[in-house]
Design an enzyme around this catalytic site. Structure first.
Site, PDB file in Angstrom:
ATOM      1  N   LYS A   1      -9.120   3.309  -2.628  1.00 23.62           N
ATOM      2  CA  LYS A   1      -8.915   1.999  -3.266  1.00 23.62           C
ATOM      3  C   LYS A   1      -7.798   1.311  -2.513  1.00 23.62           C
ATOM      4  O   LYS A   1      -6.622   1.601  -2.723  1.00 23.62           O
ATOM      5  CB  LYS A   1      -8.524   2.218  -4.739  1.00 23.62           C
ATOM      6  CG  LYS A   1      -8.931   1.110  -5.697  1.00 23.62           C
ATOM      7  CD  LYS A   1      -8.304  -0.244  -5.448  1.00 23.62           C
ATOM      8  CE  LYS A   1      -6.886  -0.382  -5.939  1.00 23.62           C
ATOM      9  NZ  LYS A   1      -6.282  -1.662  -5.453  1.00 23.62           N
TER      10      LYS A   1
ATOM     11  N   GLU B   1       4.219   8.383  -2.748  1.00 19.78           N
ATOM     12  CA  GLU B   1       5.137   7.844  -1.731  1.00 19.78           C
ATOM     13  C   GLU B   1       5.536   6.458  -2.193  1.00 19.78           C
ATOM     14  O   GLU B   1       4.734   5.529  -2.176  1.00 19.78           O
ATOM     15  CB  GLU B   1       4.453   7.787  -0.374  1.00 19.78           C
ATOM     16  CG  GLU B   1       4.342   9.171   0.236  1.00 19.78           C
ATOM     17  CD  GLU B   1       3.743   9.161   1.624  1.00 19.78           C
ATOM     18  OE1 GLU B   1       3.374  10.243   2.072  1.00 19.78           O
ATOM     19  OE2 GLU B   1       3.638   8.084   2.216  1.00 19.78           O
TER      20      GLU B   1
ATOM     21  N   CYS C   1       8.663   0.628   3.586  1.00 16.59           N
ATOM     22  CA  CYS C   1       9.343   1.514   2.624  1.00 16.59           C
ATOM     23  C   CYS C   1      10.566   2.181   3.230  1.00 16.59           C
ATOM     24  O   CYS C   1      11.529   2.469   2.543  1.00 16.59           O
ATOM     25  CB  CYS C   1       8.380   2.562   2.106  1.00 16.59           C
ATOM     26  SG  CYS C   1       7.623   3.516   3.431  1.00 16.59           S
TER      27      CYS C   1
ATOM     28  N   GLU D   1      14.913  -2.869  -4.665  1.00 18.84           N
ATOM     29  CA  GLU D   1      14.116  -2.946  -3.441  1.00 18.84           C
ATOM     30  C   GLU D   1      13.594  -4.380  -3.292  1.00 18.84           C
ATOM     31  O   GLU D   1      12.769  -4.824  -4.089  1.00 18.84           O
ATOM     32  CB  GLU D   1      12.943  -1.969  -3.495  1.00 18.84           C
ATOM     33  CG  GLU D   1      12.181  -1.928  -2.181  1.00 18.84           C
ATOM     34  CD  GLU D   1      10.928  -1.063  -2.224  1.00 18.84           C
ATOM     35  OE1 GLU D   1      10.157  -1.165  -3.190  1.00 18.84           O
ATOM     36  OE2 GLU D   1      10.711  -0.299  -1.263  1.00 18.84           O
TER      37      GLU D   1
HETATM   38  P1  NAD Z   1       1.882  -1.518  -5.736  1.00 21.85           P
HETATM   39  O1  NAD Z   1       2.425  -0.321  -6.424  1.00 21.85           O
HETATM   40  O2  NAD Z   1       1.910  -2.807  -6.427  1.00 21.85           O
HETATM   41  O3  NAD Z   1       0.348  -1.293  -5.335  1.00 21.85           O
HETATM   42  C1  NAD Z   1      -0.064  -0.187  -4.558  1.00 21.85           C
HETATM   43  C2  NAD Z   1      -1.516   0.129  -4.875  1.00 21.85           C
HETATM   44  O4  NAD Z   1      -1.599   0.587  -6.222  1.00 21.85           O
HETATM   45  C3  NAD Z   1      -2.464  -1.063  -4.773  1.00 21.85           C
HETATM   46  O5  NAD Z   1      -3.689  -0.636  -4.204  1.00 21.85           O
HETATM   47  C4  NAD Z   1      -2.659  -1.460  -6.232  1.00 21.85           C
HETATM   48  O6  NAD Z   1      -3.888  -2.098  -6.480  1.00 21.85           O
HETATM   49  C5  NAD Z   1      -2.622  -0.096  -6.904  1.00 21.85           C
HETATM   50  N1  NAD Z   1      -2.306  -0.114  -8.335  1.00 21.85           N
HETATM   51  C6  NAD Z   1      -1.535  -1.004  -9.016  1.00 21.85           C
HETATM   52  N2  NAD Z   1      -1.517  -0.687 -10.339  1.00 21.85           N
HETATM   53  C7  NAD Z   1      -2.269   0.434 -10.482  1.00 21.85           C
HETATM   54  C8  NAD Z   1      -2.639   1.248 -11.593  1.00 21.85           C
HETATM   55  N3  NAD Z   1      -2.237   0.977 -12.816  1.00 21.85           N
HETATM   56  N4  NAD Z   1      -3.424   2.315 -11.358  1.00 21.85           N
HETATM   57  C9  NAD Z   1      -3.859   2.619 -10.110  1.00 21.85           C
HETATM   58  N5  NAD Z   1      -3.564   1.884  -9.026  1.00 21.85           N
HETATM   59  C10 NAD Z   1      -2.772   0.805  -9.204  1.00 21.85           C
HETATM   60  O7  NAD Z   1       2.643  -1.570  -4.339  1.00 21.85           O
HETATM   61  P2  NAD Z   1       2.558  -2.712  -3.231  1.00 21.85           P
HETATM   62  O8  NAD Z   1       3.318  -3.889  -3.731  1.00 21.85           O
HETATM   63  O9  NAD Z   1       1.128  -2.868  -2.799  1.00 21.85           O
HETATM   64  O10 NAD Z   1       3.329  -2.012  -2.019  1.00 21.85           O
HETATM   65  C11 NAD Z   1       4.701  -2.098  -1.801  1.00 21.85           C
HETATM   66  C12 NAD Z   1       5.417  -0.856  -2.301  1.00 21.85           C
HETATM   67  O11 NAD Z   1       4.927   0.312  -1.620  1.00 21.85           O
HETATM   68  C13 NAD Z   1       6.897  -0.861  -2.026  1.00 21.85           C
HETATM   69  O12 NAD Z   1       7.603  -0.437  -3.166  1.00 21.85           O
HETATM   70  C14 NAD Z   1       7.062   0.137  -0.886  1.00 21.85           C
HETATM   71  O13 NAD Z   1       8.344   0.695  -0.786  1.00 21.85           O
HETATM   72  C15 NAD Z   1       6.020   1.123  -1.220  1.00 21.85           C
HETATM   73  N6  NAD Z   1       5.664   1.926  -0.041  1.00 21.85           N
HETATM   74  C16 NAD Z   1       6.085   3.232   0.023  1.00 21.85           C
HETATM   75  C17 NAD Z   1       5.803   4.007   1.151  1.00 21.85           C
HETATM   76  C18 NAD Z   1       6.298   5.427   1.269  1.00 21.85           C
HETATM   77  O14 NAD Z   1       5.808   6.129   2.135  1.00 21.85           O
HETATM   78  N7  NAD Z   1       7.220   5.882   0.457  1.00 21.85           N
HETATM   79  C19 NAD Z   1       5.074   3.438   2.200  1.00 21.85           C
HETATM   80  C20 NAD Z   1       4.665   2.112   2.089  1.00 21.85           C
HETATM   81  C21 NAD Z   1       4.959   1.379   0.954  1.00 21.85           C
END
Ligand code: NAD
Length: 502
Positions: free
Chosen positions: A190, A265, A299, A396
């Site tokens: 997804k 992550e 991240c 963040e």
């Molecule tokens: P997000 O958490 O909003 O979304 C990530 C994914 O989760 C999307 O595909 C979204 O549709 C899905 N999602 C949202 N709600 C959900 C639910 N209730 N159930 C299942 N899936 C759901 O994150 P974002 O804004 O897309 O990405 C940015 C974030 O990702 C930042 O906080 C960043 O630090 C983090 N990030 C972490 C790493 C790491 O390796 N630690 C790497 C890249 C990004």
């Protein structure tokens, strides 16, 4: 024709088929419309329409999870050498379409082309690296006891769910899916609703490489619809998630009913600590690269600069000069370093910190303004005069925004570095080796680099502590997640078995 015009033409040509046909889900090797209709995908560059995207929900996820479950036994039992060949062909397919991936990703996410070209190649490296591990993934140990020859082996856990975010979505998808396939798992992916294009290209490459139908299924949609249904599906045995910390907590809750294994992550507020005995020229380059590359939507970005008070004034002055030189612009312009933020909501969030910083008493030493009135462009920003209890030091921001905080002693630097909910990465600049050892030992972070920016080496563990995540990726750690350990004890002879009821 300028390079930007030529690149825009190339991008438009690559994107035409998505504009005309939209993006459908791909389940069991078939294109399937979303059961909840479609949603629109727009470019952050000029807010123009890119394509419609299938809006999946519980019904689509059920089909995809069943397809992944049906395909699992044959994929699990395929000889390792055959699985390896397919993964290598996927890597080759990525390399062959690297330009298309980079252009589409750049237009879909607003990330500068110069970084997205590298991200496409990194995706191929992920497949090549895990292809090399396929033949040994099931190997175990031999642990002899007085009466038994004990053997361990690893078996794939089953169909897994992969949920990815919008920042460098192509690279992150390969990072999760390559080890899952190498382990012998089948996948339901997804992707993030804000950046669906490159996931579709990746899926096509995998099928062209000979991946059997159902081994990898793609369902687009929103988190609370498609994502939630994936977490709750009983056929899915584990969830690999990359995204925000608050979403990570939801993933755990949603997966709890079916006892899912989760790998999270999550976010970061990573410190880069610069001592006055460091090579300050190299430290400056690394500080700038680790917050202002990839739009700061990264991240592992070093979003808190902890700088020793003896060098603070000069270091910040040099920083301001360099930050003001960073080119903001069209992401397809080869000169551009910073493109637009991913979308309206995220842009509003990042720019809200300009006011928050000033209300809390910090100074905007560079940037702090939007650029143009179309798309979501802003100037790279530096906050100075900050302390660690300010929101700009704790939250963040996930944009090209750096908060500089002074410290005087090593103890104080460590205290500030650890005073955060997160613990993903840390960066340390010093020429004192003993201090580096002392400091890294106490720093609360999953990954630390000393006198270096973040340089990823695929066999090393990747992941965070505290609110930055649970679990590790990379090398053997990936297989620990996607596989189950199994123990088999074989009797060495006729050892004494307790005889009851004789
Ligand atoms: P997000 O958490 O909003 O979304 C990530 C994914 O989760 C999307 O595909 C979204 O549709 C899905 N999602 C949202 N709600 C959900 C639910 N209730 N159930 C299942 N899936 C759901 O994150 P974002 O804004 O897309 O990405 C940015 C974030 O990702 C930042 O906080 C960043 O630090 C983090 N990030 C972490 C790493 C790491 O390796 N630690 C790497 C890249 C990004």
């Amino acid at each position: 024709m300028s390079e930007l015009s030529a690149n825009t033409e190339t991008m438009t040509a690559y994107m035409a088929r998505f504009r005309d046909g939209g993006i459908l889900n791909r389940i069991g090797g078939q294109d399937v419309p979303g059961s909840l209709g479609t949603f629109d995908n727009a470019s952050p560059v000029d807010e123009s329409h890119i394509c419609t995207v299938a809006r999946g929900g519980a019904e689509d996820m059920d089909k995809a999870a069943r397809a992944a479950a049906a395909a699992f036994p044959a994929w699990r039992d395929l000889p390792a050498a055959e699985r390896k060949k397919i993964l290598i062909r996927i890597a080759e397919g990525i390399e062959a379409r690297a330009e298309e991936i980079a252009f589409c990703e750049s237009w879909d996410t607003g990330q500068a082309l110069r970084f997205m070209s590298k991200a496409a190649i990194r995706g191929a490296e992920n497949f090549r690296y895990f292809a090399d591990q396929v033949t040994s993934a099931r190997d175990g140990k031999q642990l002899r006891s007085p009466t038994l020859m004990n053997l361990t082996t690893r078996v794939p856990i089953g169909p897994v769910g992969v949920i990815t975010p919008w920042n460098t979505p192509f690279m992150l998808s390969t990072w999760k899916i390559a080890p899952a396939l190498a382990a012998g798992c089948t996948v339901v992916h997804k992707p993030a609703e804000l950046s669906p294009v490159s996931a579709r290209i990746l899926m096509e490459i995998a099928e062209e490489a000979g991946l059997p139908p159902g081994v990898w299924n793609l369902v687009n949609g929103f988190g609370e619809e498609a994502g939630k249904a994936l977490c709750e599906h009983p056929d899915i045995k584990a969830l690999a998630f990359v995204g925000e910390s608050s979403t990570g907590s939801l993933i755990q809750k949603q997966g709890a009913g079916t006892l899912k294994r989760v790998h999270l992550e999550l976010g970061g507020k990573n410190p880069v600590v610069v001592f006055d005995d460091a090579d300050l020229d190299r430290a400056l380059d690394a500080v700038i690269f680790m917050i202002y590359s990839i739009n700061g939507e990264r991240c592992t970005s070093s979003s808190r600069l902890l700088v020793q008070d003896t060098i603070r004034e000069e270091f910040e002055a040099r920083l301001v000069e360099r930050v003001n030189n960073i080119k903001v612009g069209h992401p397809l312009d080869p000169e551009t370093v910073i493109g637009p933020m991913i979308g309206e909501e995220h842009f509003a969030k990042v720019t809200s910190y300009f006011d928050i910083a000033q209300e809390d008493g910090a100074t905007i030493a560079a940037g702090g303004t939007r650029v143009g009135d179309r798309g979501y462009f802003l100037r790279p920003t530096l906050f100075t005069g900050a302390h660690n209890r300010m929101r700009i030091a704790q939250e963040e921001i996930f944009g090209p925004v750096l908060t500089s905080i002074p410290f005087s002693t090593e103890e104080e630097a460590l205290e500030i570095a650890n005073d955060t909910a997160y613990g993903l990465t840390g960066y340390l600049w010093t020429s004192d080796l003993t201090r580096a050892l002392r400091f890294t030992d106490k720093l609360e972070a999953g990954m630390i680099w000393v006198n270096s920016e973040n340089v990823r080496h695929l066999p090393t563990p990747f992941g965070g502590v505290k609110a930055s995540g649970i679990g590790r990726d990379g090398g053997e750690w990936s297989f620990d997640f996607y596989m189950e350990q199994k123990h088999v004890g074989l009797a060495l002879g006729d050892h004494k078995i307790p005889r009851l009821g004789v």
